[in-house]
Design a protein around this motif. Structure first.
Motif, PDB file in Angstrom:
ATOM      1  N   SER A  47       0.960  -1.201   0.049  1.00 33.57           N
ATOM      2  CA  SER A  47       0.032  -0.058   0.012  1.00 33.57           C
ATOM      3  C   SER A  47       0.713   1.251   0.079  1.00 33.57           C
ATOM      4  O   SER A  47       1.751   1.414   0.999  1.00 33.57           O
ATOM      5  CB  SER A  47      -0.916  -0.020   1.259  1.00 33.57           C
ATOM      6  OG  SER A  47      -1.569   1.204   1.559  1.00 33.57           O
ATOM      7  N   GLY A  48       0.706   2.065  -1.199  1.00 34.95           N
ATOM      8  CA  GLY A  48       1.555   3.350  -1.117  1.00 34.95           C
ATOM      9  C   GLY A  48       1.530   4.219  -0.109  1.00 34.95           C
ATOM     10  O   GLY A  48       2.428   4.603   0.618  1.00 34.95           O
ATOM     11  N   PRO A  49       0.356   4.437   0.421  1.00 29.93           N
ATOM     12  CA  PRO A  49      -0.044   5.449   1.415  1.00 29.93           C
ATOM     13  C   PRO A  49       0.719   4.813   2.782  1.00 29.93           C
ATOM     14  O   PRO A  49       1.207   5.597   3.639  1.00 29.93           O
ATOM     15  CB  PRO A  49      -1.493   5.504   1.642  1.00 29.93           C
ATOM     16  CG  PRO A  49      -1.956   5.363   0.319  1.00 29.93           C
ATOM     17  CD  PRO A  49      -0.957   4.424  -0.307  1.00 29.93           C
ATOM     18  N   LEU A  50       0.706   3.471   3.013  1.00 28.23           N
ATOM     19  CA  LEU A  50       1.084   3.018   4.166  1.00 28.23           C
ATOM     20  C   LEU A  50       2.680   2.993   4.219  1.00 28.23           C
ATOM     21  O   LEU A  50       3.387   3.086   5.189  1.00 28.23           O
ATOM     22  CB  LEU A  50       0.521   1.410   4.398  1.00 28.23           C
ATOM     23  CG  LEU A  50       1.046   0.626   5.501  1.00 28.23           C
ATOM     24  CD1 LEU A  50       0.462   1.267   6.928  1.00 28.23           C
ATOM     25  CD2 LEU A  50       0.503  -0.850   5.452  1.00 28.23           C
ATOM     26  N   PHE A  51       3.168   2.568   2.915  1.00 21.72           N
ATOM     27  CA  PHE A  51       4.568   2.649   2.658  1.00 21.72           C
ATOM     28  C   PHE A  51       5.355   4.081   3.221  1.00 21.72           C
ATOM     29  O   PHE A  51       6.226   3.831   3.715  1.00 21.72           O
ATOM     30  CB  PHE A  51       4.942   2.264   1.483  1.00 21.72           C
ATOM     31  CG  PHE A  51       6.512   2.038   1.144  1.00 21.72           C
ATOM     32  CD1 PHE A  51       7.254   1.181   1.578  1.00 21.72           C
ATOM     33  CD2 PHE A  51       6.988   3.186   0.479  1.00 21.72           C
ATOM     34  CE1 PHE A  51       8.692   0.905   1.518  1.00 21.72           C
ATOM     35  CE2 PHE A  51       8.650   3.030   0.142  1.00 21.72           C
ATOM     36  CZ  PHE A  51       9.229   2.033   0.412  1.00 21.72           C
ATOM     37  N   PHE A  52       4.497   4.999   2.765  1.00 24.01           N
ATOM     38  CA  PHE A  52       5.066   6.527   3.155  1.00 24.01           C
ATOM     39  C   PHE A  52       4.403   6.934   4.072  1.00 24.01           C
ATOM     40  O   PHE A  52       4.682   8.421   4.477  1.00 24.01           O
ATOM     41  CB  PHE A  52       4.729   7.242   1.872  1.00 24.01           C
ATOM     42  CG  PHE A  52       5.692   7.072   0.524  1.00 24.01           C
ATOM     43  CD1 PHE A  52       6.923   7.577   0.456  1.00 24.01           C
ATOM     44  CD2 PHE A  52       5.086   6.088  -0.541  1.00 24.01           C
ATOM     45  CE1 PHE A  52       7.901   7.183  -0.619  1.00 24.01           C
ATOM     46  CE2 PHE A  52       5.892   5.803  -1.624  1.00 24.01           C
ATOM     47  CZ  PHE A  52       7.228   6.227  -1.603  1.00 24.01           C
ATOM     48  N   GLY A  53       4.010   6.111   5.046  1.00 20.09           N
ATOM     49  CA  GLY A  53       3.515   6.669   6.579  1.00 20.09           C
ATOM     50  C   GLY A  53       2.353   7.516   6.292  1.00 20.09           C
ATOM     51  O   GLY A  53       2.207   8.378   7.513  1.00 20.09           O
ATOM     52  N   LEU A  54       1.324   7.247   5.488  1.00 22.24           N
ATOM     53  CA  LEU A  54       0.299   8.314   5.511  1.00 22.24           C
ATOM     54  C   LEU A  54      -1.019   7.567   6.214  1.00 22.24           C
ATOM     55  O   LEU A  54      -1.948   8.286   6.191  1.00 22.24           O
ATOM     56  CB  LEU A  54      -0.092   8.849   3.880  1.00 22.24           C
ATOM     57  CG  LEU A  54       1.040   9.483   3.036  1.00 22.24           C
ATOM     58  CD1 LEU A  54       0.826   9.498   1.872  1.00 22.24           C
ATOM     59  CD2 LEU A  54       1.297  10.751   4.045  1.00 22.24           C
ATOM     60  N   LYS A  55      -0.684   6.426   6.503  1.00 21.24           N
ATOM     61  CA  LYS A  55      -1.803   5.594   7.218  1.00 21.24           C
ATOM     62  C   LYS A  55      -1.307   5.262   8.548  1.00 21.24           C
ATOM     63  O   LYS A  55      -0.187   5.014   8.693  1.00 21.24           O
ATOM     64  CB  LYS A  55      -2.225   4.390   6.380  1.00 21.24           C
ATOM     65  CG  LYS A  55      -3.144   4.622   5.185  1.00 21.24           C
ATOM     66  CD  LYS A  55      -3.389   3.439   4.412  1.00 21.24           C
ATOM     67  CE  LYS A  55      -4.593   3.575   3.224  1.00 21.24           C
ATOM     68  NZ  LYS A  55      -5.004   2.270   2.950  1.00 21.24           N
ATOM     69  N   PRO A  56      -2.113   5.130   9.550  1.00 19.96           N
ATOM     70  CA  PRO A  56      -1.783   4.826  10.886  1.00 19.96           C
ATOM     71  C   PRO A  56      -1.331   3.266  10.968  1.00 19.96           C
ATOM     72  O   PRO A  56      -1.756   2.669   9.920  1.00 19.96           O
ATOM     73  CB  PRO A  56      -2.976   5.140  11.805  1.00 19.96           C
ATOM     74  CG  PRO A  56      -4.168   5.592  11.035  1.00 19.96           C
ATOM     75  CD  PRO A  56      -3.674   5.836   9.799  1.00 19.96           C
TER      76      PRO A  56
END
Length: 129
Positions: free
Chosen positions: A120-129
């Motif tokens: 998950s890109g948002p998870l990889f870049f720290g945008l999801k908790p």
């Protein structure tokens, strides 16, 4: 009637149905499609005698209130992530993202390029908790 005017009319009607069904305004961060689905579900549950009352509506309302809003990234924002000793920088574009001089349509595509696996890109870049 133009498509834009029809969509606005549909949204106004959805807002009215929501207020009537749940007794509150539509939460601002809820997407149009989710509003449609929630209302359809609620109306079906109200039609079913086993769900009469506010139990189902109360649960749905609590769920919708606790969902987190989507993160909006402005063009020019830079995201950084260290992966296996190398720092990767991504720039948010008007449409998509740029990484190492190449344009991508999603953060997940960049994360996959960096790691070699599905992320998950948002998870990889720290945008999801």
């Amino acid at each position: 009637m133009s498509a834009v005017m029809e969509m606005r009319a549909n949204r106004i009607e959805l807002d009215k149905r929501w207020s009537k069904s749940f007794g509150s305004k539509v939460p601002k961060h809820i997407q149009y499609k989710l509003i449609q689905l929630a209302l359809s579900w609620h109306e079906q549950m109200q039609a079913d005698s086993h769900w009469k009352g506010s139990i189902g509506a109360a649960r749905l309302s609590r769920f919708l209130k606790q969902t987190t809003p989507l993160i909006t990234l402005s063009p020019g924002t830079r995201l950084m992530r260290e992966w296996q000793g190398k720092v990767h920088q991504v720039t948010v574009l008007v449409k998509g993202f740029e990484h190492q001089g190449k344009a991508y349509s999603s953060l997940s595509a960049i994360a996959r390029e960096i790691t070699g696996t599905a992320w998950s890109g948002p998870l990889f870049f720290g945008l999801k908790p």
